[in-house]
Design an enzyme around this catalytic site. Structure first.
Site, mmCIF file in Angstrom:
data_model
loop_
_atom_site.group_PDB
_atom_site.id
_atom_site.type_symbol
_atom_site.label_atom_id
_atom_site.label_comp_id
_atom_site.label_asym_id
_atom_site.label_seq_id
_atom_site.Cartn_x
_atom_site.Cartn_y
_atom_site.Cartn_z
ATOM 1 C CG HIS A 18 -1.505 -1.253 1.504
ATOM 2 N ND1 HIS A 18 -2.972 -1.320 0.783
ATOM 3 C CD2 HIS A 18 -1.382 -2.506 1.817
ATOM 4 C CE1 HIS A 18 -3.711 -2.474 1.184
ATOM 5 N NE2 HIS A 18 -2.550 -3.287 1.754
ATOM 6 C CG HIS A 196 -6.478 -6.670 1.771
ATOM 7 N ND1 HIS A 196 -6.272 -6.080 0.647
ATOM 8 C CD2 HIS A 196 -5.215 -6.624 2.500
ATOM 9 C CE1 HIS A 196 -5.036 -5.440 0.685
ATOM 10 N NE2 HIS A 196 -4.536 -5.566 2.029
ATOM 11 C CD GLU A 199 -4.636 -8.084 7.234
ATOM 12 O OE1 GLU A 199 -5.686 -7.552 6.703
ATOM 13 O OE2 GLU A 199 -3.727 -7.611 7.512
ATOM 14 C CG ASP A 278 0.220 -0.976 5.291
ATOM 15 O OD1 ASP A 278 -0.129 -0.092 4.324
ATOM 16 O OD2 ASP A 278 -0.159 -2.144 5.648
#
Ligand code: ADE
Ligand code: ZN
Length: 339
Positions: A18, A196, A199, A278
């Protein structure tokens, strides 16, 4: 234990990144000063110290707050250019970058501000650094499908520059099937699709991403291991998972890196790949993620090379380029292991 040299020397791909998650505390601090914005921190060190999370939501709260320092085109250029320089350092030759338009449009920053900044960085990375890239427009799943449809429509002037759509943000309570219409629309427009899933969410969310959104890859997906039928389906269909080990540790998806299931998944034939998610928030870029698997899971050289090849295979590169890079990986690996 594998030397850092092999991890550093092999050309690599990143598929789950991201761009807003590459905002380093130093840049956040500098941009806040530039735009005379106040931050709830008194120093760069205080920003870095705040990066302790209990779960995905506690991270997202800080991540969206941090992105508020991105105001003008140059800020978005600087953000992405800094990431490409990291790619160069880490020998990442191709990267598929997610960006969250709604994080910016909802505070009055339009596509006409961030897209030119991103596209300038992307073009410069290709011409000056030899790094190729794709862009993935990601919808925030805590918002409505109507908002996602509007976000897709607003992107129209930039459709040629966007390769895929994605789905991120707060997973629990926001299953993939909430976004059936916008993913169907994106498919009609010719975009590839990722989401996503699995997760924090259960295996049912992975099934929904596959069946309802018709995705090419699952981002994260580590909870697939709880469902043997799903495991068999992923293996049979060579469905890639873009796994992010350090992210999973930082967001308490796993309690300890030594308990991470990525190498189990690999050994069971799932097309897993390694990514940083990230990196500014989770303590390391791509090579640090590979390094963590080496240190805590005793990843073998063969497993490392397979993970790298999986990333090329699972990318949106042409078949020709995939084969070229995979050959290059084999050649380099061979020469490094005989020296
Ligand atoms: N946005 C940025 N990082 C994310 C993650 N790991 N999960 C969901 N949404 C995200
Ligand atoms: Zn992510």
């Amino acid at each position: 234990m594998k030397t850092k040299t092999l991890i550093q020397s092999i050309p690599k791909v990143e598929l789950h990144l991201h761009i807003e998650g590459t905002l380093e505390p130093e840049l956040m601090w500098r941009l806040a000063k530039k735009h005379e914005l106040s931050l709830p921190f008194d120093s760069i060190q205080e920003i870095a110290n705040a990066y302790q999370f209990d779960n995905l939501q506690s991270f997202l709260d800080l991540y969206y707050q941090g992105a508020a320092v991105l105001i003008d085109e140059d800020d978005f250029f600087e953000l992405m250019w800094a990431y490409f320089l990291r790619c160069k350092e880490q020998n990442i030759v191709h990267t598929e970058i997610m960006f969250d338009p709604q994080t910016h449009t909802h505070r009055g920053i339009d596509y006409s501000v961030f897209m030119p900044g991103f596209l300038r960085a992307k073009a410069q990375a290709e011409s000056e650094l030899g790094i190729t890239s794709c862009l993935i427009l990601s919808f925030l799943r805590h918002l409505s499908q109507e908002d996602a449809l509007l976000t897709l429509a607003q992107a129209e002037p930039y459709y040629d520059a966007i390769d895929a759509v994605g789905l991120d943000s707060s997973e629990l309570g926001n299953p993939p099937d909430k976004f059936i219409d916008v993913f169907a629309k994106a498919k009609t427009l010719g975009f590839k699709r990722v989401a996503h899933a699995g997760e924090e969410g259960p295996p049912e969310y992975i099934w929904s991403a596959l069946n309802d959104l018709d995705v090419h890859r699952i981002d994260h997906g580590v909870r697939c291991i709880e469902d043997p039928k799903l495991m068999a389906h992923l293996v049979a269909n060579k469905m890639p998972l873009t796994v992010c080990p350090q992210s999973n540790l930082k967001l308490c998806v796993v309690n300890d890196m030594s308990e991470h299931n990525i190498l189990d998944l690999l050994e069971q034939g799932v097309m897993v790949t390694v990514n940083s998610d990230d990196p500014s928030y989770f303590g390391g870029y791509l090579n640090q993620n590979y390094q963590a698997l080496d240190t805590h899971l005793a990843m073998s050289d063969e497993q490392f090379i397979q993970l790298v090849k999986n990333s090329f295979e699972a990318s949106f590169l042409s078949d020709k380029l995939k084969q070229k890079w995979i050959k290059e990986v084999d050649k380099l690996n061979h020469s490094l292991s005989h020296n």
